[in-house]
Design a protein around this motif. Structure first.
Motif, PDB file in Angstrom:
ATOM      1  N   VAL A 123      -3.255  -0.617   3.054  1.00 18.41           N
ATOM      2  CA  VAL A 123      -3.071   0.581   2.506  1.00 18.41           C
ATOM      3  C   VAL A 123      -2.445   0.658   1.227  1.00 18.41           C
ATOM      4  CG1 VAL A 123      -1.556   2.685   3.352  1.00 18.41           C
ATOM      5  CG2 VAL A 123      -2.273   0.954   4.745  1.00 18.41           C
ATOM      6  N   GLY A 124      -2.955   1.773   0.200  1.00 14.68           N
ATOM      7  CA  GLY A 124      -2.272   1.943  -1.003  1.00 14.68           C
ATOM      8  C   GLY A 124      -2.969   0.521  -2.050  1.00 14.68           C
ATOM      9  N   GLU A 125      -2.284   0.474  -2.983  1.00 14.12           N
ATOM     10  CA  GLU A 125      -2.800  -0.641  -3.966  1.00 14.12           C
ATOM     11  C   GLU A 125      -2.903  -1.974  -3.392  1.00 14.12           C
ATOM     12  OE1 GLU A 125      -0.348   1.336  -7.680  1.00 14.12           O
ATOM     13  OE2 GLU A 125       0.687   0.742  -6.077  1.00 14.12           O
ATOM     14  N   ILE A 129      -1.181  -7.612  -2.542  1.00 12.49           N
ATOM     15  CA  ILE A 129      -1.056  -7.760  -0.908  1.00 12.49           C
ATOM     16  C   ILE A 129      -2.408  -8.134  -0.462  1.00 12.49           C
ATOM     17  CG2 ILE A 129      -1.724  -5.383   0.023  1.00 12.49           C
ATOM     18  CD1 ILE A 129       1.027  -7.728   1.131  1.00 12.49           C
ATOM     19  N   LEU A 130      -3.679  -7.886  -0.853  1.00 15.44           N
ATOM     20  CA  LEU A 130      -4.755  -8.278  -0.388  1.00 15.44           C
ATOM     21  C   LEU A 130      -5.112  -9.978  -0.513  1.00 15.44           C
ATOM     22  CD1 LEU A 130      -7.638  -7.939   0.738  1.00 15.44           C
ATOM     23  CD2 LEU A 130      -8.605  -7.497  -1.546  1.00 15.44           C
ATOM     24  N   GLY A 145       3.105  -7.592   9.812  1.00 21.11           N
ATOM     25  CA  GLY A 145       4.409  -7.471   8.915  1.00 21.11           C
ATOM     26  C   GLY A 145       4.067  -7.557   7.549  1.00 21.11           C
ATOM     27  N   LEU A 146       2.965  -7.789   7.352  1.00 18.19           N
ATOM     28  CA  LEU A 146       2.768  -7.873   5.620  1.00 18.19           C
ATOM     29  C   LEU A 146       2.705  -6.179   5.088  1.00 18.19           C
ATOM     30  CD1 LEU A 146      -0.359 -10.177   4.947  1.00 18.19           C
ATOM     31  CD2 LEU A 146       2.151 -10.392   4.055  1.00 18.19           C
ATOM     32  N   PRO A 147       3.419  -6.017   4.115  1.00 17.43           N
ATOM     33  CA  PRO A 147       3.656  -4.564   3.744  1.00 17.43           C
ATOM     34  C   PRO A 147       2.058  -4.071   3.413  1.00 17.43           C
ATOM     35  CG  PRO A 147       5.162  -6.128   2.494  1.00 17.43           C
ATOM     36  CD  PRO A 147       4.257  -6.849   3.538  1.00 17.43           C
ATOM     37  N   HIS A 159       5.723  -0.323   5.286  1.00 11.93           N
ATOM     38  CA  HIS A 159       5.245   0.405   4.318  1.00 11.93           C
ATOM     39  C   HIS A 159       4.868  -0.480   2.978  1.00 11.93           C
ATOM     40  CE1 HIS A 159       5.903   3.480   1.003  1.00 11.93           C
ATOM     41  NE2 HIS A 159       5.830   4.493   1.955  1.00 11.93           N
ATOM     42  N   PRO A 160       3.650   0.107   2.610  1.00 10.38           N
ATOM     43  CA  PRO A 160       3.153  -0.471   1.162  1.00 10.38           C
ATOM     44  C   PRO A 160       4.226  -0.786   0.094  1.00 10.38           C
ATOM     45  CG  PRO A 160       1.943   1.590   1.512  1.00 10.38           C
ATOM     46  CD  PRO A 160       2.957   1.531   2.812  1.00 10.38           C
TER      47      PRO A 160
END
Length: 462
Positions: A123-125, A129-130, A145-147, A159-160
């Motif tokens: 989700v999002g940018e 995180i990827l 659990g990863l944002p 939440h991202p």
């Protein structure tokens, strides 16, 4: 790992849009040592065959699928893109972990992950995180659990987190020249985040409300690289608002001029932050057209839509463009909360007065979860509170719902500079294909002043 990046966007109207989101993901993934391959389905004659062949030839360990839009946000001629994306995911399912992301996906991530039947969603940018998600997959660890990461069957997600340091996209995996040739321009981003409060807008949901600026030197270097390596001579700045913050826009234009950037460009601009001095700097830096997110010519509707500017600002911004010889278009949204016959006519009257190169008119406003417009639509009973909204639903003011289409059509057909995509007024897929043969760079609406009084009558086939 070998990672396949797939741009699922196949929409080419009004022009194909370069997959800049995936280009932003390439540098951090490459920095982690991954081998990357990209597949852009926008130009694929047989998307299923292309995906199947690359899965076999490249044998990736993970597939990342970018969903730019879920539909064309156009009423009444709306069309969903989800069936095509679902087909791509189905080809990958069971063969390799499938990660879905992109701006379209991020609007309804849990619902879309389930509908598309992917394994993971971002989700999002995704620049930060990827790569962490990929590391966990490599180690066989749980991604929960990863944002900003959605997992199949999960009840929710953390939440991202916004990316603090926006980097430079790597376009080398994609056919930049084809986008220049068939789309007339390249795209470039200078900032993320939107502090404004338009009731329908998803930018604050996707990027947050805090504005994060890229270093001016890096933006100028990217522009110079587009010129030198890819032969780009026109750029569209994809920021939600180019001229905010005004000081940043001024600094960037001055830096472009000092660096000898020679390409031309256009951008989406807020009428409330236009000054003669800033527009002069923009022109000196190569700007030859701007698009105003005006939405309405009615003071009441500007307030109802949550706009940050006034009718006086619209008049002044238009005057500045006319005096400097800059082509400009106003985008109008008809049918929002409180729209009536009177407010529709106020918009037409103001556009007649300010005389833009083009007016791009949309009827109905696509409702997305998380926006104030969605909240209002729920209260008014237009949509159930728990509706997924994967298929397009449009807000149409109850005061004018039954006559909006006919009223806008009748008025727009009398004006040569109006384009109404959903109503097929002065624009159709056939016309767009023909217009691409003109030697024009930048937005196709710039050609309106050269097209005379040709018409596409939306009622001719009824």
């Amino acid at each position: 790992m070998k990672i396949l990046l797939i741009s699922a966007n196949r929409e080419r109207s009004p022009y194909p849009v370069f997959p800049i989101g995936l280009a932003y993901l390439a540098p951090p993934l490459a920095a982690d040592g991954h081998e990357l391959r990209a597949l852009d389905l926008c130009f694929s004659a047989d998307p299923e065959a292309a995906v199947t062949a690359l899965l076999a030839d490249f044998a990736p360990h993970a597939v990342v699928i970018s969903v730019r839009n879920v539909d064309n946000v156009t009423w009444p001629g709306s069309r969903s893109y989800l069936a095509g994306v679902r087909g791509v995911v189905a080809l990958c399912r069971g063969k390799v972990p499938t990660i879905i992301g992109g701006s379209g996906f991020s609007l309804m991530p849990a619902e879309l992950l389930e509908h598309l039947d992917g394994d993971f969603g971002v989700v999002g940018e995704g620049e930060e995180i990827l790569p962490e998600l990929i590391r966990r997959l490599e180690r066989g660890e749980d991604a929960a659990g990863l944002p900003g990461v959605v997992t199949r069957g999960s009840a929710g997600f953390a939440h991202p987190l916004p990316v603090e340091r926006i980097g430079t996209p790597d376009r080398s995996l994609f056919a930049v020249e084809r986008y220049r040739r068939e789309g007339g321009m390249a795209n470039l981003q200078t900032k993320r985040g939107c502090p404004f409060a338009c009731v329908y807008c998803t930018y604050p949901l996707l990027e947050g409300r805090r504005v994060r600026l890229r270093p001016v030197g890096e933006i100028v270097a990217e522009l110079k690289e587009l010129e030198a390596l890819h032969g780009i001579d026109y750029v569209y700045f994809v920021d939600d608002i180019f001229n905010y913050p005004p000081d940043f826009a001024s600094e960037l234009c001055a830096a472009m001029t000092a660096a000898g950037v020679t390409l031309n460009w256009s951008a989406f601009v807020n009428p409330g932050f236009v000054t003669p001095r800033l527009m002069e700097q923009m022109v000196a830096a190569g700007c030859d057209a701007v698009e105003y997110g005006t939405d309405s010519g009615s003071p009441a509707m500007l307030a109802n839509l949550g706009k940050s500017f006034t009718v006086a600002d619209i008049r002044e911004a238009s005057r500045v463009c006319r005096e400097l010889g800059v082509d400009f278009a106003h985008y109008i949204l008809f049918g929002g909360p409180g729209e009536s016959r009177e407010t529709v006519r106020e918009s037409f009257a103001l556009m007649d007065e300010v005389a833009p190169t083009a007016v791009i008119a949309m009827t109905g406003i696509r409702i997305f979860p998380g926006t104030p417009l969605h909240d209002r639509a729920v209260v008014e009973g237009m949509v159930p509170g728990n509706a997924a909204l994967l298929e397009p639903v449009f807000y149409l003011s109850p005061q004018i719902r039954e006559e909006l289409r006919d009223l806008v059509t009748a008025e727009a057909m009398q004006r040569r500079n109006w384009v109404a995509p959903g109503l097929e007024i002065n624009m159709s897929d056939a016309m767009l294909e023909a217009m691409r043969h003109f030697p024009v760079r930048g937005p196709l609406w710039k050609l309106m002043k050269r097209l005379g009084r040709s018409r596409v009558n939306p009622f001719s086939s009824r």
